[in-house]
Design a protein around this motif. Structure first.
Motif, mmCIF file in Angstrom:
data_model
loop_
_atom_site.group_PDB
_atom_site.id
_atom_site.type_symbol
_atom_site.label_atom_id
_atom_site.label_comp_id
_atom_site.label_asym_id
_atom_site.label_seq_id
_atom_site.Cartn_x
_atom_site.Cartn_y
_atom_site.Cartn_z
ATOM 1 N N GLU A 99 0.833 -1.206 0.000
ATOM 2 C CA GLU A 99 0.000 0.000 0.000
ATOM 3 C C GLU A 99 0.866 1.253 0.000
ATOM 4 O OE1 GLU A 99 -3.917 -1.599 2.485
ATOM 5 O OE2 GLU A 99 -2.156 -0.859 3.567
ATOM 6 N N THR A 100 1.962 1.210 0.746
ATOM 7 C CA THR A 100 2.872 2.360 0.787
ATOM 8 C C THR A 100 3.435 2.650 -0.592
ATOM 9 O OG1 THR A 100 3.499 1.917 3.083
ATOM 10 C CG2 THR A 100 5.038 3.212 1.760
ATOM 11 N N LEU A 101 3.892 1.626 -1.269
ATOM 12 C CA LEU A 101 4.487 1.815 -2.589
ATOM 13 C C LEU A 101 3.455 2.321 -3.595
ATOM 14 C CD1 LEU A 101 6.741 -1.360 -2.634
ATOM 15 C CD2 LEU A 101 7.539 1.021 -2.601
ATOM 16 N N ARG A 102 2.238 1.783 -3.524
ATOM 17 C CA ARG A 102 1.194 2.247 -4.454
ATOM 18 C C ARG A 102 0.868 3.721 -4.225
ATOM 19 N NH1 ARG A 102 -1.096 -2.956 -3.578
ATOM 20 N NH2 ARG A 102 -2.493 -2.123 -1.983
ATOM 21 N N GLU A 103 0.701 4.106 -2.949
ATOM 22 C CA GLU A 103 0.337 5.488 -2.651
ATOM 23 C C GLU A 103 1.487 6.439 -2.980
ATOM 24 O OE1 GLU A 103 -1.999 8.764 -1.168
ATOM 25 O OE2 GLU A 103 -2.316 6.861 -2.231
ATOM 26 N N ALA A 104 2.712 6.058 -2.648
ATOM 27 C CA ALA A 104 3.860 6.906 -2.972
ATOM 28 C C ALA A 104 3.994 7.070 -4.484
ATOM 29 C CB ALA A 104 5.136 6.321 -2.385
ATOM 30 N N GLN A 105 3.777 5.982 -5.219
ATOM 31 C CA GLN A 105 3.869 6.070 -6.678
ATOM 32 C C GLN A 105 2.778 6.972 -7.246
ATOM 33 O OE1 GLN A 105 6.409 4.374 -8.649
ATOM 34 N NE2 GLN A 105 5.679 6.100 -9.865
ATOM 35 N N ARG A 106 1.573 6.863 -6.683
ATOM 36 C CA ARG A 106 0.482 7.724 -7.149
ATOM 37 C C ARG A 106 0.847 9.196 -6.973
ATOM 38 N NH1 ARG A 106 -3.511 10.753 -5.317
ATOM 39 N NH2 ARG A 106 -3.029 10.386 -3.120
ATOM 40 N N LEU A 107 1.433 9.523 -5.843
ATOM 41 C CA LEU A 107 1.799 10.910 -5.571
ATOM 42 C C LEU A 107 2.956 11.358 -6.454
ATOM 43 C CD1 LEU A 107 1.432 10.696 -1.714
ATOM 44 C CD2 LEU A 107 0.035 12.125 -3.218
ATOM 45 N N ALA A 110 1.648 12.143 -9.747
ATOM 46 C CA ALA A 110 0.863 13.384 -9.732
ATOM 47 C C ALA A 110 1.754 14.619 -9.565
ATOM 48 C CB ALA A 110 -0.162 13.335 -8.603
ATOM 49 N N GLY A 111 3.084 14.423 -9.532
ATOM 50 C CA GLY A 111 3.994 15.550 -9.369
ATOM 51 C C GLY A 111 4.052 16.074 -7.950
ATOM 52 N N MET A 112 3.861 15.200 -6.968
ATOM 53 C CA MET A 112 3.850 15.599 -5.561
ATOM 54 C C MET A 112 4.886 14.795 -4.770
ATOM 55 S SD MET A 112 -0.312 15.835 -5.128
ATOM 56 C CE MET A 112 -0.280 16.599 -3.498
ATOM 57 N N PRO A 113 6.176 14.984 -5.068
ATOM 58 C CA PRO A 113 7.194 14.177 -4.387
ATOM 59 C C PRO A 113 7.304 14.466 -2.894
ATOM 60 C CG PRO A 113 8.225 15.921 -5.681
ATOM 61 C CD PRO A 113 6.768 15.899 -6.062
ATOM 62 N N PHE A 114 7.009 15.702 -2.460
ATOM 63 C CA PHE A 114 7.063 15.999 -1.028
ATOM 64 C C PHE A 114 6.046 15.148 -0.278
ATOM 65 C CE2 PHE A 114 5.496 18.293 2.707
ATOM 66 C CZ PHE A 114 6.673 18.526 3.405
#
Length: 206
Positions: A99-107, A110-114
């Motif tokens: 779940e962490t990897l999926r959510e981090a990848q989604r962000l 979306a151009g939201m690395p922070f």
């Protein structure tokens, strides 16, 4: 999290708070009033950047934990109190590695690395000791992308270099499908500050 007013957010996992706001390099002596790389006195830099708290008592969340409530833009940069910022990721969310990897990848997509770094830090804090280096390195990679998007090539280079060093031991194992080898190759190719804003390969094999 640091009490110093120039603090830009972040925890020891990513070292965002250790990047000098003047030269963009990672500070090795965070308790010093002077950056050892560029010689800027941090008190002077604080005046230039503006006090994070605006003279207020330190912000805390509903559980009493230190949590800067100052609004931030989409790249995590502080805005004046009262401004409309971008909602930050909730802190302390327990997610599985997948779940962490999926959510981090989604962000990241979306151009939201922070915001991605905050998700990865939650996993870093919750992971067993033998996995913490992996999540720390992934958080550092997201912070490197954050600095690149902010136009801070030196900070991006420093964090991407550390991310590559942290991911290198996992290059042959690919824990949770993390494509560590590809991420290390990508990060090392960009530690000179060139092409730092290009998106990295996917964090994991889909």
């Amino acid at each position: 999290m640091s009490d110093e007013p120039w603090h830009q957010g972040g925890e020891p996992a990513c070292m965002l708070h250790l990047v000098c706001p003047a030269c963009g390099r990672v500070r090795e002596r965070p308790g010093s009033a002077v950056c050892e790389h560029c010689g800027v006195r941090l008190a002077e830099e604080t005046v230039a950047l503006g006090d994070e708290t605006g003279g207020r008592a330190r912000d805390r969340d509903s559980a009493g934990r230190a949590r800067n409530a100052r609004p931030r833009d989409g790249l995590g940069r502080p805005l004046p109190y009262g401004a409309e910022g971008v909602t930050r990721q909730p802190e302390g969310v327990v997610r599985s590695p997948e779940e962490t990897l999926r959510e981090a990848q989604r962000l990241l997509d979306a151009g939201m690395p922070f915001h991605a770094h905050e998700v990865l830090e939650d996993r870093w804090k919750a992971s067993p000791d033998d996995e913490r280096a992996l999540w720390r390195a992934l958080a550092q990679l997201a912070v490197g992308l954050t600095h690149a998007a902010r136009g801070n090539a030196k900070g991006a280079s420093a964090l991407l270099s550390r991310a590559a060093d942290g991911l290198a031991p996992y290059a042959g194992a690919s824990p949770y499908g993390v494509d560590a080898a590809a991420l290390v190759t990508w990060a090392r190719a960009r530690t000179g500050g060139r092409d730092g804003i290009l998106p990295p390969p996917p964090l994991h094999r889909r």
